[in-house]
Design a protein around this motif. Structure first.
Motif, PDB file in Angstrom:
ATOM      1  N   ARG A  16      62.816  41.000  47.378  1.00 52.61           N
ATOM      2  CA  ARG A  16      62.403  42.881  47.618  1.00 52.61           C
ATOM      3  C   ARG A  16      64.051  43.168  48.480  1.00 52.61           C
ATOM      4  NH1 ARG A  16      60.158  41.796  54.024  1.00 52.61           N
ATOM      5  NH2 ARG A  16      62.016  40.751  54.892  1.00 52.61           N
ATOM      6  N   GLY A  17      64.042  44.158  48.606  1.00 57.33           N
ATOM      7  CA  GLY A  17      65.501  45.251  49.193  1.00 57.33           C
ATOM      8  C   GLY A  17      65.346  46.144  49.587  1.00 57.33           C
ATOM      9  N   PRO A 150      67.734  33.653  51.082  1.00 57.45           N
ATOM     10  CA  PRO A 150      69.336  33.972  50.241  1.00 57.45           C
ATOM     11  C   PRO A 150      69.282  36.133  50.599  1.00 57.45           C
ATOM     12  CG  PRO A 150      67.960  32.535  48.913  1.00 57.45           C
ATOM     13  CD  PRO A 150      67.373  32.373  49.957  1.00 57.45           C
ATOM     14  N   THR A 151      70.253  36.444  51.377  1.00 54.28           N
ATOM     15  CA  THR A 151      70.436  37.630  50.971  1.00 54.28           C
ATOM     16  C   THR A 151      71.442  38.727  51.134  1.00 54.28           C
ATOM     17  OG1 THR A 151      68.699  38.422  53.423  1.00 54.28           O
ATOM     18  CG2 THR A 151      69.993  39.308  53.638  1.00 54.28           C
ATOM     19  N   GLY A 164      73.358  51.326  53.642  1.00 53.90           N
ATOM     20  CA  GLY A 164      72.986  50.251  53.646  1.00 53.90           C
ATOM     21  C   GLY A 164      72.302  49.720  52.197  1.00 53.90           C
ATOM     22  N   LEU A 165      72.638  48.484  51.915  1.00 55.27           N
ATOM     23  CA  LEU A 165      71.590  48.312  50.608  1.00 55.27           C
ATOM     24  C   LEU A 165      71.452  46.644  50.957  1.00 55.27           C
ATOM     25  CD1 LEU A 165      70.263  48.582  48.179  1.00 55.27           C
ATOM     26  CD2 LEU A 165      71.907  47.552  46.880  1.00 55.27           C
ATOM     27  N   MET A 166      69.960  45.981  51.032  1.00 58.15           N
ATOM     28  CA  MET A 166      69.890  45.000  50.987  1.00 58.15           C
ATOM     29  C   MET A 166      68.892  43.888  49.915  1.00 58.15           C
ATOM     30  SD  MET A 166      68.093  42.788  54.589  1.00 58.15           S
ATOM     31  CE  MET A 166      66.503  43.200  54.304  1.00 58.15           C
ATOM     32  N   LEU A 167      69.251  42.977  49.250  1.00 61.16           N
ATOM     33  CA  LEU A 167      68.251  42.740  48.564  1.00 61.16           C
ATOM     34  C   LEU A 167      67.785  40.806  49.280  1.00 61.16           C
ATOM     35  CD1 LEU A 167      69.849  42.751  44.892  1.00 61.16           C
ATOM     36  CD2 LEU A 167      67.827  43.884  45.849  1.00 61.16           C
ATOM     37  N   THR A 183      65.890  35.526  38.652  1.00 57.32           N
ATOM     38  CA  THR A 183      66.003  37.030  38.849  1.00 57.32           C
ATOM     39  C   THR A 183      67.159  37.787  39.657  1.00 57.32           C
ATOM     40  OG1 THR A 183      63.545  37.243  38.056  1.00 57.32           O
ATOM     41  CG2 THR A 183      64.380  38.993  39.531  1.00 57.32           C
ATOM     42  N   TRP A 184      66.728  36.563  41.212  1.00 59.48           N
ATOM     43  CA  TRP A 184      67.498  37.030  42.231  1.00 59.48           C
ATOM     44  C   TRP A 184      69.005  37.380  41.986  1.00 59.48           C
ATOM     45  CZ3 TRP A 184      68.801  38.601  47.334  1.00 59.48           C
ATOM     46  CH2 TRP A 184      69.732  37.985  47.638  1.00 59.48           C
ATOM     47  N   GLU A 185      69.483  36.153  40.343  1.00 60.75           N
ATOM     48  CA  GLU A 185      70.678  36.418  40.250  1.00 60.75           C
ATOM     49  C   GLU A 185      71.335  37.705  39.016  1.00 60.75           C
ATOM     50  OE1 GLU A 185      73.584  33.655  37.396  1.00 60.75           O
ATOM     51  OE2 GLU A 185      72.402  33.017  37.540  1.00 60.75           O
TER      52      GLU A 185
END
Length: 284
Positions: A16-17, A150-151, A164-167, A183-185
């Motif tokens: 999510r983000g 992992p963030t 700000g952007l967060m994954l 997908t995360w990478e």
């Protein structure tokens, strides 16, 4: 620009983000303060960061980020509620170091703590390791060590605005671990191509299309953000009472009144001689 927080979800994955853009709420935070530009920038980043972190709350409450140190920046505090109300403040020396972008250099020997305060239940605190040159890197270390999620965080501030952007990669539930890892990478690589200027200047829809047009995320309704202070006369009374009976009596004898100003919003509460006498009587 409307202050808002936009969550986005990637179908068929556990990733999510959040994307946050602030302007008017920052004006309320810094408008009445003569903060140097470097401190304004850091406060702005801290407000966006704490709002991103508060988006992970699954209950009603508040999340606060507080850094205290022996360096030229002695205090940095930002707070966000589950309904998107933010506030912040900083205290600093007149002179700042030459390397104004290095957070550990500004704080000196210090600590950074995240405090989560549910409306119901126990308060939780986590230590943020000061192991990076900037706020985003330090907070990524916190998620890695404390939350084991992992963030990645990207923060930008300037010209009275902040974004700000967060994954974040969640535990594997929707997809298999291998699929989530790939997908995360991929998403992390895409997000890393965004410049600070683009994060600040482009609107939410443009940023998300620019980064993820090949895997369009789902967009729940955006949440408005705004400045909001929790100060009240009752809280100010408790602050006075905490001084103790003898100190309150000294204030009454020497000054005959007391006026306390909220460090966050500048609101003043006045207590005359009768008010102080009542508080002293309650303590007897």
């Amino acid at each position: 620009m409307q202050d808002q927080k936009q969550r986005f979800l990637f179908p068929d994955s556990d990733i999510r983000g959040e994307l946050i853009r602030l302007e008017s709420s920052l004006a309320s935070i810094t408008g009445n303060r003569d903060y140097p530009m470097v401190v304004q920038s850091l406060i702005s980043e801290a407000v966006v960061a704490v709002a991103l972190l508060a988006s992970t709350l699954k209950f009603k409450g508040r999340l606060a980020l507080q850094a205290q140190g022996k360096g030229p920046l002695s205090l940095l505090m930002a707070e966000c509620s589950d309904d998107g109300k933010v506030r912040a403040l900083a205290r600093h020396a007149e002179s700042l170091p030459a390397d104004r972008t290095n957070l550990p250099a500004l704080l000196g020997e210090g600590t950074m703590v995240i405090t989560i305060s549910p409306e119901q239940g126990r308060q939780y605190q986590g230590i943020v390791p000061l192991e990076g040159p900037d706020l985003a890197t330090c907070l990524e270390g916190y998620f890695r060590q404390s939350e084991q999620l992992p963030t990645r965080l990207w923060l930008a501030a300037g010209n009275g605005r902040a974004a700000g952007l967060m994954l974040q990669r969640l535990p594997n539930q929707i997809a298999e671990a291998d699929h989530n890892a790939i997908t995360w990478e991929h998403l992390e690589t895409l997000a890393s191509t965004l410049s600070g200027e683009e994060l600040l200047d482009l609107d939410t829809a443009t940023v998300l299309h620019r980064l993820f047009h090949d895997t369009p995320p789902q967009l729940p309704p955006a949440q408005p953000m705004a400045f909001g202070c929790t100060c009240s006369r009752e809280r100010t009374q408790r602050a006075l009472v905490s001084l103790g009976k003898e100190e309150l009596q000294a204030i009454l004898d020497e000054q005959g009144e007391a006026t306390l100003t909220c460090d966050f919003c500048g609101h003043q509460e006045h207590f005359d001689a009768v008010d102080l006498a009542e508080l002293i009587h309650k303590e007897t």
